[in-house]
Motif scaffolding. Structure first.
Motif, mmCIF file in Angstrom:
data_model
loop_
_atom_site.group_PDB
_atom_site.id
_atom_site.type_symbol
_atom_site.label_atom_id
_atom_site.label_comp_id
_atom_site.label_asym_id
_atom_site.label_seq_id
_atom_site.Cartn_x
_atom_site.Cartn_y
_atom_site.Cartn_z
ATOM 1 N N HIS A 143 42.703 -3.720 73.939
ATOM 2 C CA HIS A 143 42.804 -5.178 74.007
ATOM 3 C C HIS A 143 42.109 -5.890 72.854
ATOM 4 O O HIS A 143 42.116 -7.111 72.783
ATOM 5 C CB HIS A 143 42.242 -5.685 75.342
ATOM 6 C CG HIS A 143 40.823 -5.267 75.619
ATOM 7 N ND1 HIS A 143 40.469 -3.951 75.836
ATOM 8 C CD2 HIS A 143 39.671 -5.974 75.705
ATOM 9 C CE1 HIS A 143 39.163 -3.870 76.054
ATOM 10 N NE2 HIS A 143 38.658 -5.078 75.973
ATOM 11 N N ASN A 199 56.072 -0.383 81.305
ATOM 12 C CA ASN A 199 55.339 -1.432 82.025
ATOM 13 C C ASN A 199 53.893 -1.553 81.551
ATOM 14 O O ASN A 199 52.963 -1.620 82.353
ATOM 15 C CB ASN A 199 55.370 -1.182 83.543
ATOM 16 C CG ASN A 199 56.783 -1.097 84.063
ATOM 17 O OD1 ASN A 199 57.632 -1.915 83.709
ATOM 18 N ND2 ASN A 199 57.059 -0.089 84.869
ATOM 19 N N TYR A 200 53.714 -1.585 80.238
ATOM 20 C CA TYR A 200 52.368 -1.613 79.657
ATOM 21 C C TYR A 200 52.310 -2.593 78.497
ATOM 22 O O TYR A 200 53.261 -2.688 77.712
ATOM 23 C CB TYR A 200 51.993 -0.206 79.162
ATOM 24 C CG TYR A 200 50.734 -0.138 78.318
ATOM 25 C CD1 TYR A 200 49.485 -0.361 78.881
ATOM 26 C CD2 TYR A 200 50.803 0.146 76.949
ATOM 27 C CE1 TYR A 200 48.336 -0.314 78.106
ATOM 28 C CE2 TYR A 200 49.653 0.201 76.167
ATOM 29 C CZ TYR A 200 48.422 -0.029 76.749
ATOM 30 O OH TYR A 200 47.290 0.019 75.987
ATOM 31 N N THR A 201 51.228 -3.350 78.403
ATOM 32 C CA THR A 201 50.893 -4.122 77.204
ATOM 33 C C THR A 201 49.463 -3.784 76.817
ATOM 34 O O THR A 201 48.729 -3.162 77.597
ATOM 35 C CB THR A 201 50.989 -5.654 77.436
ATOM 36 O OG1 THR A 201 49.830 -6.069 78.184
ATOM 37 C CG2 THR A 201 52.249 -6.050 78.172
ATOM 38 N N THR A 204 46.935 -4.717 79.408
ATOM 39 C CA THR A 204 47.016 -4.136 80.744
ATOM 40 C C THR A 204 45.713 -3.416 81.077
ATOM 41 O O THR A 204 45.241 -2.590 80.295
ATOM 42 C CB THR A 204 48.197 -3.129 80.832
ATOM 43 O OG1 THR A 204 49.408 -3.804 80.482
ATOM 44 C CG2 THR A 204 48.322 -2.536 82.219
ATOM 45 N N GLU A 205 45.136 -3.753 82.233
ATOM 46 C CA GLU A 205 43.949 -3.020 82.692
ATOM 47 C C GLU A 205 44.377 -1.584 83.007
ATOM 48 O O GLU A 205 45.359 -1.370 83.721
ATOM 49 C CB GLU A 205 43.372 -3.667 83.953
ATOM 50 C CG GLU A 205 42.803 -5.066 83.731
ATOM 51 C CD GLU A 205 41.372 -5.043 83.225
ATOM 52 O OE1 GLU A 205 40.689 -4.014 83.395
ATOM 53 O OE2 GLU A 205 40.932 -6.047 82.647
ATOM 54 N N TYR A 206 43.648 -0.618 82.480
ATOM 55 C CA TYR A 206 44.019 0.776 82.745
ATOM 56 C C TYR A 206 42.755 1.582 83.008
ATOM 57 O O TYR A 206 41.910 1.739 82.127
ATOM 58 C CB TYR A 206 44.794 1.370 81.571
ATOM 59 C CG TYR A 206 45.256 2.795 81.821
ATOM 60 C CD1 TYR A 206 46.177 3.071 82.830
ATOM 61 C CD2 TYR A 206 44.780 3.856 81.072
ATOM 62 C CE1 TYR A 206 46.610 4.368 83.071
ATOM 63 C CE2 TYR A 206 45.203 5.159 81.299
ATOM 64 C CZ TYR A 206 46.122 5.405 82.304
ATOM 65 O OH TYR A 206 46.547 6.691 82.543
#
Length: 362
Positions: A143, A199-201, A204-206
């Motif tokens: 991020h 389904n990821y940017t 995105t919290e991962y």
């Protein structure tokens, strides 16, 4: 959905081929119920060899520990270590491999050595005309970008490319950048396929389902790692030898008035010989610190001042981690964090423009 779970997207690249796999304990599929190697065998993919990065195939070796070649007891596949003297697969080791699969969880810091292993695997495969399939995974520190850009004269295994400390890319995007910038020896390009995450940017919290290495036990440690790893190049411990690795820092020589939290490193999994083993360290506990979206250099600067600004605070490894001699010089000259960060901005802007070309996710 991570790249490894998208078997239908890459099965055609592996069917009826002899496949090599670069993997470790993070290479999981089916909601982490299976190791990628076991899964591929169950799908009748012909695996010939496994290549393992720092910390080994099962991820239990110490940072910097020599990992030996061996055999996986579950599958009887030969395991070749890509850490120690043999960081790059040799032509002999690549014999009989038609395609190489790379599936390792990265954490987005330049000095985390899995991206260096990626570079050497891509280079060796480019030289041997072997295509590489990267099964992409999210970057838990994807991020933001931050830190000084590595200068070429300070290239090492903990920094191989002119990127900032926090590079803000998935490992698949990073592979594309290695290729596109012609960073491989002699400007070679790898025949590269990246199987993307769905389904990821980058925002995105991962939460990582498996520890990426023995000393990054949880999300907090992973988020603090780019900032606290600088202490590895100083007299200060970053918590190795505790169960709070990269969530605390301290040293016996730091004043207890300023650093009231204490911990005593002991030998444990991933740190057989921790800094200050058996000694009480005065420090700070950052386990409840809010999530960072910038490097925090203030902890480092304040510890240097509290230590008395002595010459022995930094060791030679610090420049390798920073990728420049300037950072140590700036701290020794009394620069504030804001003043230091201001000297990074032009480099970060230039890097961000270059990075844009290789992004696969928003």
């Amino acid at each position: 959905m991570v790249g490894a779970d998208r078997f239908s997207a890459y099965s055609g690249l592996l069917k009826n081929k002899s496949v090599g796999v670069v993997a470790n304990q993070t290479s999981r599929v089916d909601n982490n119920s299976k190791h990628l190697v076991d899964f591929l065998i169950s799908e009748n993919i012909t695996l010939t060899k496994v290549f393992a990065p720092e910390h080994g195939f099962r991820g239990t070796a110490d940072a910097g520990e020599v990992v030996k070649d061996g055999v996986d007891t579950k599958t009887n596949l030969p395991i070749i270590s890509l850490y120690g003297n043999n960081k790059k697969p040799t032509p002999e080791q690549l014999k009989g491999i038609d395609v190489m699969v790379f599936d390792i969880q990265d954490v987005g810091a330049r000095f985390y050595t899995y991206i260096s292993t990626l570079h050497y695997v891509m280079e060796a495969c480019a030289e041997a005309d072997i295509p590489v399939v990267v099964l992409d995974r999210p970057n838990p520190n994807g991020h933001y970008i931050d830190g000084p850009i590595l200068e070429p004269e300070h290239t090492s295994f903990v920094g191989m490319h002119p990127v900032p400390v926090v590079h803000g890319m998935s490992i698949g995007e990073y592979a594309q950048m290695i290729n596109g910038q012609r960073w491989l020896k002699n400007g070679l390009k790898t025949d590269l396929n990246v199987i993307t995450v769905t389904n990821y940017t980058h925002n995105t919290e991962y939460s990582l389902p498996v520890k990426p290495s023995p000393n990054l036990p949880n999300d907090t440690a992973i988020n603090l790692y780019p900032s606290l790893c600088f202490f590895e190049g100083t007299i200060v411990s970053a918590g190795r030898g505790t169960d709070m690795q990269f969530q605390v820092f301290g040293a016996p020589s730091l004043p207890s008035k300023l650093y009231p939290f204490t911990f005593t490193p002991q030998a444990n999994d991933g740190a057989k010989y921790p800094k200050f083993k058996g000694e009480t360290c005065n420090g700070l506990n950052l386990q409840n610190h809010k999530k960072l979206d910038q490097l925090n250099l203030e902890w480092l600067i304040e510890a240097y001042i509290a230590y008395g600004k002595k010459k022995d605070f930094f060791n030679n490894f610090f420049t390798n981690l920073a990728g420049t001699e300037k950072l140590q010089e700036q701290i020794e000259k009394g620069y504030t964090y804001r003043e230091i960060r201001a000297t990074w901005l032009k480099g970060l802007e230039k890097y961000d423009t270059m990075r844009e070309k290789y992004l696969l996710y928003e």
